[in-house]
Design a protein around this motif. Structure first.
Motif, PDB file in Angstrom:
ATOM      1  N   ARG A  69     -27.505  12.760 -17.912  1.00  0.00           N
ATOM      2  CA  ARG A  69     -27.686  11.919 -19.097  1.00  0.00           C
ATOM      3  C   ARG A  69     -26.413  11.115 -19.376  1.00  0.00           C
ATOM      4  N   MET A  70     -25.266  11.784 -19.276  1.00  0.00           N
ATOM      5  CA  MET A  70     -24.004  11.092 -19.538  1.00  0.00           C
ATOM      6  C   MET A  70     -23.652  10.109 -18.429  1.00  0.00           C
ATOM      7  N   ASP A  71     -24.011  10.438 -17.192  1.00  0.00           N
ATOM      8  CA  ASP A  71     -23.735   9.523 -16.079  1.00  0.00           C
ATOM      9  C   ASP A  71     -24.456   8.197 -16.264  1.00  0.00           C
ATOM     10  N   ALA A  72     -25.608   8.227 -16.947  1.00  0.00           N
ATOM     11  CA  ALA A  72     -26.328   6.981 -17.230  1.00  0.00           C
ATOM     12  C   ALA A  72     -25.477   6.072 -18.113  1.00  0.00           C
ATOM     13  N   LEU A  73     -24.732   6.654 -19.044  1.00  0.00           N
ATOM     14  CA  LEU A  73     -23.857   5.855 -19.908  1.00  0.00           C
ATOM     15  C   LEU A  73     -22.773   5.163 -19.091  1.00  0.00           C
ATOM     16  N   PHE A  74     -22.189   5.891 -18.139  1.00  0.00           N
ATOM     17  CA  PHE A  74     -21.146   5.305 -17.293  1.00  0.00           C
ATOM     18  C   PHE A  74     -21.726   4.191 -16.425  1.00  0.00           C
ATOM     19  N   ALA A  75     -22.981   4.363 -15.996  1.00  0.00           N
ATOM     20  CA  ALA A  75     -23.636   3.332 -15.179  1.00  0.00           C
ATOM     21  C   ALA A  75     -23.817   2.052 -15.996  1.00  0.00           C
ATOM     22  N   PHE A  76     -24.202   2.206 -17.266  1.00  0.00           N
ATOM     23  CA  PHE A  76     -24.375   1.028 -18.121  1.00  0.00           C
ATOM     24  C   PHE A  76     -23.032   0.325 -18.355  1.00  0.00           C
ATOM     25  N   GLU A  77     -21.954   1.102 -18.437  1.00  0.00           N
ATOM     26  CA  GLU A  77     -20.629   0.491 -18.612  1.00  0.00           C
ATOM     27  C   GLU A  77     -20.226  -0.286 -17.363  1.00  0.00           C
ATOM     28  N   ARG A  78     -20.589   0.238 -16.188  1.00  0.00           N
ATOM     29  CA  ARG A  78     -20.305  -0.488 -14.951  1.00  0.00           C
ATOM     30  C   ARG A  78     -21.080  -1.805 -14.911  1.00  0.00           C
TER      31      ARG A  78
END
Length: 209
Positions: free
Chosen positions: A147-156
């Motif tokens: 779930r948190m990795d999705a946030l990092f993907a959106f930041e990328r």
């Protein structure tokens, strides 16, 4: 000594002290520049420095307090202490904006008593809590990490698309906010189940988040 010149320890110490004095204005200028940021990240890192006044034969436990600004600037400050007072002294009423930190309570306490500073806690530190809890609850910890990795993907995506200001904000509201809402909802659900020991790493990770 390799050049055939021997200098006393006192002379070497004085040379270092004079060099430090020349560098102080540069560090002060760096700090003043970083404090002009709208978004500031701050942390504290333990380091051994000098002799301990309390324990003979031991090194004193000091702290580096790096501050990182929104123009890719970073300055390292030092203090003997980890107290909230250090945060007050470093920011020195100069900083106004959003302060990013880990879950150390001194930051929250400082922001609560300070006008014009907003507290934003760090997802990287939060993610680390669940990574360390993977051996305790592998399936649930993996769920939270994804779930948190999705946030990092959106930041990328924001970086790859060169999104700034309002465009970045809209991207986060559209994509990241639903994920964050889902994470908080899931955390509350797991805490209400009370199926984990209070001392368990996964329970601590939930509490941290």
């Amino acid at each position: 000594s390799a050049a055939g010149v021997t200098l006393s320890r006192a002379t070497l110490t004085n040379l270092v002290r004079r060099a430090i004095a020349l560098l102080i204005p540069i560090v002060d200028a760096q700090r003043d520049s970083v404090l002009q940021s709208r978004v500031l990240a701050m942390d504290e890192t333990p380091t051994k420095a000098g002799k301990s006044k309390k324990q003979k034969g031991r090194m004193h436990q000091g702290y580096y307090w790096p501050i990182y600004g929104d123009r890719e600037e970073i300055v390292f400050t030092y203090s003997d202490s980890r107290a909230r007072q250090v945060i007050e002294e470093i920011l020195n009423e100069q900083f106004q904006g959003t302060l990013i930190s880990d879950g150390y309570s001194a930051y929250a306490s400082f922001v609560a008593a300070t006008e014009k500073v907003i507290h934003a806690q760090c997802w990287v530190h939060t993610r680390r809590q669940f990574f360390e809890a993977s051996s305790d609850e592998p399936l649930l910890a993996d769920e939270m990490l994804k779930r948190m990795d999705a946030l990092f993907a959106f930041e990328r995506e924001c970086k790859e698309q060169n999104l700034e200001n309002e465009a970045k904000r809209e991207h986060r509201i559209t994509h990241s906010k639903p994920v964050v809402d889902g994470i908080i909802e899931r955390v509350n659900e797991l805490l209400q189940e009370r199926a984990f020991l209070p001392s368990a790493p996964f329970t601590k990770a939930l509490g941290y988040l």
